[in-house]
Motif scaffolding. Structure first.
Motif, PDB file in Angstrom:
ATOM      1  N   ASN A  77       0.833  -1.209   0.000  1.00  0.00           N
ATOM      2  CA  ASN A  77       0.000   0.000   0.000  1.00  0.00           C
ATOM      3  C   ASN A  77       0.866   1.257   0.000  1.00  0.00           C
ATOM      4  O   ASN A  77       0.560   2.244  -0.672  1.00  0.00           O
ATOM      5  N   GLN A  78       1.938   1.229   0.765  1.00  0.00           N
ATOM      6  CA  GLN A  78       2.839   2.373   0.826  1.00  0.00           C
ATOM      7  C   GLN A  78       3.499   2.606  -0.534  1.00  0.00           C
ATOM      8  O   GLN A  78       3.602   3.729  -1.000  1.00  0.00           O
ATOM      9  N   LEU A  79       3.954   1.527  -1.158  1.00  0.00           N
ATOM     10  CA  LEU A  79       4.567   1.660  -2.485  1.00  0.00           C
ATOM     11  C   LEU A  79       3.558   2.158  -3.523  1.00  0.00           C
ATOM     12  O   LEU A  79       3.877   2.991  -4.373  1.00  0.00           O
ATOM     13  N   ARG A  80       2.324   1.633  -3.421  1.00  0.00           N
ATOM     14  CA  ARG A  80       1.272   2.074  -4.330  1.00  0.00           C
ATOM     15  C   ARG A  80       1.006   3.580  -4.153  1.00  0.00           C
ATOM     16  O   ARG A  80       0.853   4.326  -5.121  1.00  0.00           O
ATOM     17  N   GLY A  81       0.982   4.044  -2.921  1.00  0.00           N
ATOM     18  CA  GLY A  81       0.776   5.472  -2.643  1.00  0.00           C
ATOM     19  C   GLY A  81       1.906   6.311  -3.209  1.00  0.00           C
ATOM     20  O   GLY A  81       1.698   7.381  -3.781  1.00  0.00           O
ATOM     21  N   ASN A  82       3.171   5.833  -3.023  1.00  0.00           N
ATOM     22  CA  ASN A  82       4.324   6.555  -3.561  1.00  0.00           C
ATOM     23  C   ASN A  82       4.245   6.642  -5.092  1.00  0.00           C
ATOM     24  O   ASN A  82       4.549   7.679  -5.690  1.00  0.00           O
ATOM     25  N   LEU A  83       3.861   5.521  -5.700  1.00  0.00           N
ATOM     26  CA  LEU A  83       3.753   5.514  -7.166  1.00  0.00           C
ATOM     27  C   LEU A  83       2.659   6.481  -7.643  1.00  0.00           C
ATOM     28  O   LEU A  83       2.835   7.193  -8.646  1.00  0.00           O
ATOM     29  N   ASN A  84       1.538   6.530  -6.939  1.00  0.00           N
ATOM     30  CA  ASN A  84       0.450   7.451  -7.311  1.00  0.00           C
ATOM     31  C   ASN A  84       0.896   8.899  -7.181  1.00  0.00           C
ATOM     32  O   ASN A  84       0.561   9.741  -8.015  1.00  0.00           O
ATOM     33  N   GLU A  85       1.670   9.202  -6.118  1.00  0.00           N
ATOM     34  CA  GLU A  85       2.175  10.565  -5.940  1.00  0.00           C
ATOM     35  C   GLU A  85       3.113  10.943  -7.081  1.00  0.00           C
ATOM     36  O   GLU A  85       3.022  12.037  -7.639  1.00  0.00           O
ATOM     37  N   ARG A  86       4.031  10.033  -7.402  1.00  0.00           N
ATOM     38  CA  ARG A  86       4.976  10.304  -8.495  1.00  0.00           C
ATOM     39  C   ARG A  86       4.246  10.444  -9.827  1.00  0.00           C
ATOM     40  O   ARG A  86       4.575  11.309 -10.641  1.00  0.00           O
ATOM     41  N   ALA A  87       3.226   9.584 -10.064  1.00  0.00           N
ATOM     42  CA  ALA A  87       2.462   9.653 -11.314  1.00  0.00           C
ATOM     43  C   ALA A  87       1.721  10.992 -11.405  1.00  0.00           C
ATOM     44  O   ALA A  87       1.662  11.624 -12.462  1.00  0.00           O
ATOM     45  N   GLY A  88       1.153  11.433 -10.271  1.00  0.00           N
ATOM     46  CA  GLY A  88       0.461  12.732 -10.252  1.00  0.00           C
ATOM     47  C   GLY A  88       1.410  13.872 -10.551  1.00  0.00           C
ATOM     48  O   GLY A  88       1.081  14.806 -11.292  1.00  0.00           O
ATOM     49  N   GLY A  89       2.630  13.820  -9.966  1.00  0.00           N
ATOM     50  CA  GLY A  89       3.611  14.867 -10.233  1.00  0.00           C
ATOM     51  C   GLY A  89       4.030  14.883 -11.699  1.00  0.00           C
ATOM     52  O   GLY A  89       4.180  15.936 -12.323  1.00  0.00           O
ATOM     53  N   ILE A  90       4.243  13.671 -12.240  1.00  0.00           N
ATOM     54  CA  ILE A  90       4.644  13.583 -13.657  1.00  0.00           C
ATOM     55  C   ILE A  90       3.530  14.116 -14.549  1.00  0.00           C
ATOM     56  O   ILE A  90       3.772  14.876 -15.488  1.00  0.00           O
TER      57      ILE A  90
END
Length: 136
Positions: free
Chosen positions: A9-22
């Motif tokens: 879940n933590q990794l999924r959240g990090n990936l979503n944050e990075r995807a949003g920034g990109i």
């Protein structure tokens, strides 16, 4: 220590944050490119000159009231009455008609149809009216 589900879940959240920034950076870049393209196109395109405008006219108010009048322009012969043909026109004698010698040819030129030259009639006032036709 974290469980594998929490870690996922933590990794999924990090990936979503990075995807949003990109996505945000891509959207900002696309916006800048679109604005630059619009600016470049506006520099290339020649705009037609604005047409001149009429200057503003000062209001003057209404026309003052006055008594109406007319200037009469009498034409020669209008005061005596008449001056035209009174209806109905009546042909007194059919045999008085005059005809053109050749007449009107048919389209193939084999026949000639009679063509009237002159007709004399009488109007309602008893005046003689002559109708003269052009030669065909």
């Amino acid at each position: 220590m974290t469980t594998p589900a929490e870690r996922a879940n933590q990794l999924r959240g990090n990936l979503n944050e990075r995807a949003g920034g990109i996505r945000g950076r891509l959207n900002a870049r696309a916006q800048r490119l679109a604005e630059g393209l619009a600016r470049n196109l506006s520099e290339i395109i020649e705009r037609p000159p604005t047409p001149p405008t009429l200057r503003r006219e000062e209001p003057r108010g209404g026309i003052p009231s006055a008594r109406g009048y007319a200037q009469y322009n009498y034409q020669p012969g209008s005061s005596t009455g008449g001056g035209g043909i009174a209806s109905p026109l009546v042909e007194a004698d059919f045999s008085a008609r005059e005809w053109w010698p050749l007449g009107i040819p048919s389209t193939d030129g084999l026949l000639y149809f009679p063509a009237q030259k002159k007709i004399t009639m009488t109007d309602a006032n008893g005046a003689e009216v002559v109708l003269e036709y052009a030669e065909p």
